[in-house]
Every structure is written in structure tokens, then in C-alpha cells.
Scaffold this motif. Structure first.
Motif, PDB file in Angstrom:
ATOM      1  N   SER A   1      -1.490  -6.069   0.517  1.00 34.23           N
ATOM      2  CA  SER A   1      -2.099  -7.395   0.625  1.00 34.23           C
ATOM      3  C   SER A   1      -3.621  -7.274   0.642  1.00 34.23           C
ATOM      4  N   PRO A   2      -4.335  -8.345   0.261  1.00 34.42           N
ATOM      5  CA  PRO A   2      -5.804  -8.329   0.325  1.00 34.42           C
ATOM      6  C   PRO A   2      -6.319  -8.028   1.730  1.00 34.42           C
ATOM      7  N   GLU A   3      -5.575  -8.487   2.751  1.00 35.01           N
ATOM      8  CA  GLU A   3      -5.990  -8.250   4.134  1.00 35.01           C
ATOM      9  C   GLU A   3      -5.931  -6.765   4.468  1.00 35.01           C
ATOM     10  N   ASP A   4      -4.836  -6.094   4.080  1.00 38.34           N
ATOM     11  CA  ASP A   4      -4.720  -4.655   4.329  1.00 38.34           C
ATOM     12  C   ASP A   4      -5.762  -3.883   3.530  1.00 38.34           C
ATOM     13  N   TYR A   5      -5.987  -4.341   2.295  1.00 37.66           N
ATOM     14  CA  TYR A   5      -6.973  -3.691   1.432  1.00 37.66           C
ATOM     15  C   TYR A   5      -8.368  -3.768   2.033  1.00 37.66           C
ATOM     16  N   GLN A   6      -8.727  -4.938   2.568  1.00 40.69           N
ATOM     17  CA  GLN A   6     -10.054  -5.104   3.162  1.00 40.69           C
ATOM     18  C   GLN A   6     -10.208  -4.260   4.420  1.00 40.69           C
ATOM     19  N   GLU A   7      -9.120  -4.065   5.138  1.00 33.91           N
ATOM     20  CA  GLU A   7      -9.172  -3.290   6.372  1.00 33.91           C
ATOM     21  C   GLU A   7      -9.391  -1.811   6.104  1.00 33.91           C
ATOM     22  N   PHE A   8      -8.694  -1.287   5.101  1.00 38.07           N
ATOM     23  CA  PHE A   8      -8.854   0.125   4.744  1.00 38.07           C
ATOM     24  C   PHE A   8      -8.206   0.401   3.396  1.00 38.07           C
ATOM     25  N   THR A   9      -8.907   1.149   2.549  1.00 38.14           N
ATOM     26  CA  THR A   9      -8.325   1.609   1.301  1.00 38.14           C
ATOM     27  C   THR A   9      -9.010   2.907   0.905  1.00 38.14           C
ATOM     28  N   LEU A  10      -8.635   3.470  -0.211  1.00 40.56           N
ATOM     29  CA  LEU A  10      -9.263   4.708  -0.669  1.00 40.56           C
ATOM     30  C   LEU A  10     -10.511   4.388  -1.488  1.00 40.56           C
ATOM     31  N   PRO A  11     -11.469   5.288  -1.497  1.00 40.05           N
ATOM     32  CA  PRO A  11     -12.705   5.061  -2.254  1.00 40.05           C
ATOM     33  C   PRO A  11     -12.438   4.744  -3.732  1.00 40.05           C
TER      34      PRO A  11
ATOM     35  N   ASN B   1      -3.250   5.170 -14.066  1.00 40.75           N
ATOM     36  CA  ASN B   1      -3.238   4.462 -12.794  1.00 40.75           C
ATOM     37  C   ASN B   1      -2.460   5.247 -11.745  1.00 40.75           C
ATOM     38  N   ILE B   2      -2.942   5.193 -10.508  1.00 40.50           N
ATOM     39  CA  ILE B   2      -2.194   5.748  -9.388  1.00 40.50           C
ATOM     40  C   ILE B   2      -2.024   4.636  -8.364  1.00 40.50           C
ATOM     41  N   PHE B   3      -0.780   4.209  -8.145  1.00 39.71           N
ATOM     42  CA  PHE B   3      -0.495   3.145  -7.195  1.00 39.71           C
ATOM     43  C   PHE B   3      -0.442   3.709  -5.776  1.00 39.71           C
ATOM     44  N   ILE B   4      -1.012   2.960  -4.832  1.00 41.04           N
ATOM     45  CA  ILE B   4      -0.944   3.363  -3.431  1.00 41.04           C
ATOM     46  C   ILE B   4      -0.502   2.180  -2.574  1.00 41.04           C
ATOM     47  N   SER B   5       0.187   2.495  -1.487  1.00 41.03           N
ATOM     48  CA  SER B   5       0.545   1.510  -0.469  1.00 41.03           C
ATOM     49  C   SER B   5       0.564   2.262   0.859  1.00 41.03           C
ATOM     50  N   ASN B   6       0.998   1.621   1.928  1.00 45.06           N
ATOM     51  CA  ASN B   6       0.990   2.313   3.220  1.00 45.06           C
ATOM     52  C   ASN B   6       1.893   3.537   3.190  1.00 45.06           C
TER      53      ASN B   6
ATOM     54  N   SER C   1     -11.981  10.416  10.435  1.00 46.72           N
ATOM     55  CA  SER C   1     -12.604   9.109  10.674  1.00 46.72           C
ATOM     56  C   SER C   1     -12.024   8.075   9.737  1.00 46.72           C
ATOM     57  N   MET C   2     -11.803   6.852  10.250  1.00 52.22           N
ATOM     58  CA  MET C   2     -11.328   5.761   9.402  1.00 52.22           C
ATOM     59  C   MET C   2     -12.478   5.086   8.673  1.00 52.22           C
ATOM     60  N   ASP C   3     -13.707   5.469   9.024  1.00 56.83           N
ATOM     61  CA  ASP C   3     -14.885   4.835   8.422  1.00 56.83           C
ATOM     62  C   ASP C   3     -15.230   5.562   7.133  1.00 56.83           C
ATOM     63  N   ILE C   4     -14.570   5.155   6.057  1.00 55.58           N
ATOM     64  CA  ILE C   4     -14.740   5.817   4.766  1.00 55.58           C
ATOM     65  C   ILE C   4     -15.469   4.889   3.810  1.00 55.58           C
ATOM     66  N   ASN C   5     -16.416   5.428   3.090  1.00 58.00           N
ATOM     67  CA  ASN C   5     -17.146   4.631   2.111  1.00 58.00           C
ATOM     68  C   ASN C   5     -16.235   4.322   0.932  1.00 58.00           C
ATOM     69  N   THR C   6     -15.893   3.053   0.758  1.00 57.55           N
ATOM     70  CA  THR C   6     -15.022   2.673  -0.354  1.00 57.55           C
ATOM     71  C   THR C   6     -15.815   2.166  -1.559  1.00 57.55           C
ATOM     72  N   ASN C   7     -17.112   2.367  -1.537  1.00 54.66           N
ATOM     73  CA  ASN C   7     -17.960   1.877  -2.625  1.00 54.66           C
ATOM     74  C   ASN C   7     -18.623   3.013  -3.394  1.00 54.66           C
ATOM     75  N   ILE C   8     -17.908   4.123  -3.526  1.00 52.14           N
ATOM     76  CA  ILE C   8     -18.433   5.244  -4.283  1.00 52.14           C
ATOM     77  C   ILE C   8     -18.648   4.818  -5.735  1.00 52.14           C
ATOM     78  N   GLU C   9     -19.803   5.152  -6.244  1.00 58.67           N
ATOM     79  CA  GLU C   9     -20.118   4.768  -7.630  1.00 58.67           C
ATOM     80  C   GLU C   9     -19.187   5.493  -8.573  1.00 58.67           C
ATOM     81  N   ARG C  10     -18.602   4.783  -9.495  1.00 59.92           N
ATOM     82  CA  ARG C  10     -17.701   5.399 -10.459  1.00 59.92           C
ATOM     83  C   ARG C  10     -17.966   4.809 -11.844  1.00 59.92           C
ATOM     84  N   LYS C  11     -17.649   5.587 -12.839  1.00 60.56           N
ATOM     85  CA  LYS C  11     -17.845   5.164 -14.217  1.00 60.56           C
ATOM     86  C   LYS C  11     -16.597   4.424 -14.677  1.00 60.56           C
ATOM     87  N   GLU C  12     -16.710   3.116 -14.842  1.00 63.56           N
ATOM     88  CA  GLU C  12     -15.559   2.302 -15.206  1.00 63.56           C
ATOM     89  C   GLU C  12     -15.314   2.352 -16.713  1.00 63.56           C
TER      90      GLU C  12
END
Length: 204
Positions: free
Chosen positions: A70-80, A106-111, A177-188
Motif C-alpha cells: 500500500s502507499p502507506e506502507d511504501y511511505q513508511e519504509f521501502t528500498l532505495p 523488474n523485481i517485486f517486493i512486499s513485506n 537502522s531503519m533510516d535508509i535513504n530512499t532517494n538514491i540517484e539512479r539512471k532511469e
């Protein structure tokens, strides 16, 4: 092993109902049940968390992580670098270019693994390609990447080699740590729609 069969059984029950997010009009384009069962037992779709971690560290543009929670879970924590396409939204035509990529995997992730496997199955039924699942989901990520446990002294050499890789990845991601930077610059890579080809095996 028992957990794997529980997940497979849950997916098959949902598929058997014939209503898993799939409109009736698309049934003729789906892969036959026999093919689905065969694909379910093919574990090559599963990618270990260390594989995913290395793709993130290397900023590999040929891989895209898709968080199907869900968007709520995604906002709480996801992978970079992960993007969010909730499982319930996967039939939205706007996402087709992401779910059926040409020059990307694509690599799908969930809990855990259930929702990610459902997402993978939906894509398989539509004939989409280049989709994988992170084995064990974010729960396994936390266990093996964020808090890796040393193998026992009698473990085989390969177990120590994998532990060393996980330990190095743990340091990169801030170990524990749960404080992970999820905004790593990537080449789209540009989103491209795949041209319609002949029907997949089992279709009409």
C-alpha cells in the motif's frame, strides 16, 4: 520448505477463484493453468536480497524495484530507488509500460513474499516478461542485509562468502537502522510499451 508451499497454496487458491484482479474479458489472454503451475515451481523468478542489494549499490539501471504494498506502507519504509505500484492497481493500463518492460528487469517486493508473488503471477498471466520476486521480501531484507547473522563455524565456505557480502551491504545501507535513504540517484530508462506479439502458450 513448508513456508514455500503455504505461499504457493495461497496463490493457487486465489487463482482458482478466477477473480484475482483480472476482468473476465481478459481470461482468453491468460496463460493456461498447467503453465502457471509449472512456472510457480520454477524458482528462477526468485532473487536473493543480496542480489537486489548489489543492484542498488551498483546503481544498475537495468533493474527496477517495484514495491507492491500500500502507499502507506511504501511511505513508511521501502528500498532505495523503489517505485510504488500497489497490487490492487496493477490492472491499471497506465502501469503496463512498467510491468512489461523491454530494456529493464523488474523485481517485486512486499513485506513477505505473498503479494510480490501475486504481482509476478498477474504479470505472467498477462504474458508480461522480465519480472522477478525478491525472496522473502522486506522481512528477509532486514534479516540478511540490515542485520546479518554470522554462519556457524561448521557452515560451508559459500555461507561465509555470502555473509561477507551481506555484511558489506549492511554497512552501505546503515546496518540495523531503519533510516535508509530512499532517494538514491539512479539512471532511469524510458518506459516503453512492448509491441503485441503472438498469443502466449495456452491462450486462444
Amino acid at each position: 520448505m513448508r513456508k514455500r508451499y503455504i505461499i504457493l497454496a495461497a496463490i493457487l487458491i486465489i487463482l482458482g477463484a478466477g477473480t484475482i484482479l483480472m476482468p473476465d474479458k481478459e481470461n482468453s489472454d491468460q496463460v493456461a493453468v498447467e503453465r502457471l503451475l509449472q512456472e510457480l515451481n520454477d524458482q528462477t523468478r526468485n532473487k536473493k536480497p543480496i542480489f537486489v542489494a548489489q543492484r542498488i549499490i551498483e546503481k544498475d539501471p537495468s533493474f527496477q524495484i517495484i514495491d507492491v504494498r500500500s502507499p502507506e506502507d511504501y511511505q513508511e519504509f521501502t528500498l532505495p530507488g523503489a517505485i510504488n505500484i500497489p497490487l490492487e492497481e496493477m490492472n491499471n493500463p497506465d502501469y503496463e509500460g512498467y510491468l512489461d518492460p523491454i530494456a529493464r528487469n523488474n523485481i517485486f517486493i512486499s513485506n513477505g513474499g505473498l503479494k510480490a508473488n501475486q504481482a509476478w503471477m498477474l504479470c505472467l498471466r498477462k504474458g508480461f516478461q522480465n519480472n522477478y520476486v525478491m525472496e522473502g521480501g522486506i522481512n528477509r531484507w532486514m534479516e540478511t542485509i540490515m542485520r546479518p547473522v554470522p554462519p556457524s563455524p561448521t557452515a560451508p565456505k559459500i555461507a561465509f562468502e555470502e555473509y561477507d557480502k551481506c555484511k558489506a551491504a549492511s554497512l552501505y545501507f546503515g546496518g540495523g537502522s531503519m533510516d535508509i535513504n530512499t532517494n538514491i540517484e539512479r539512471k532511469e530508462l524510458p518506459m516503453q510499451r512492448r509491441k503485441k506479439e503472438r498469443a502466449v502458450v495456452g491462450g486462444c
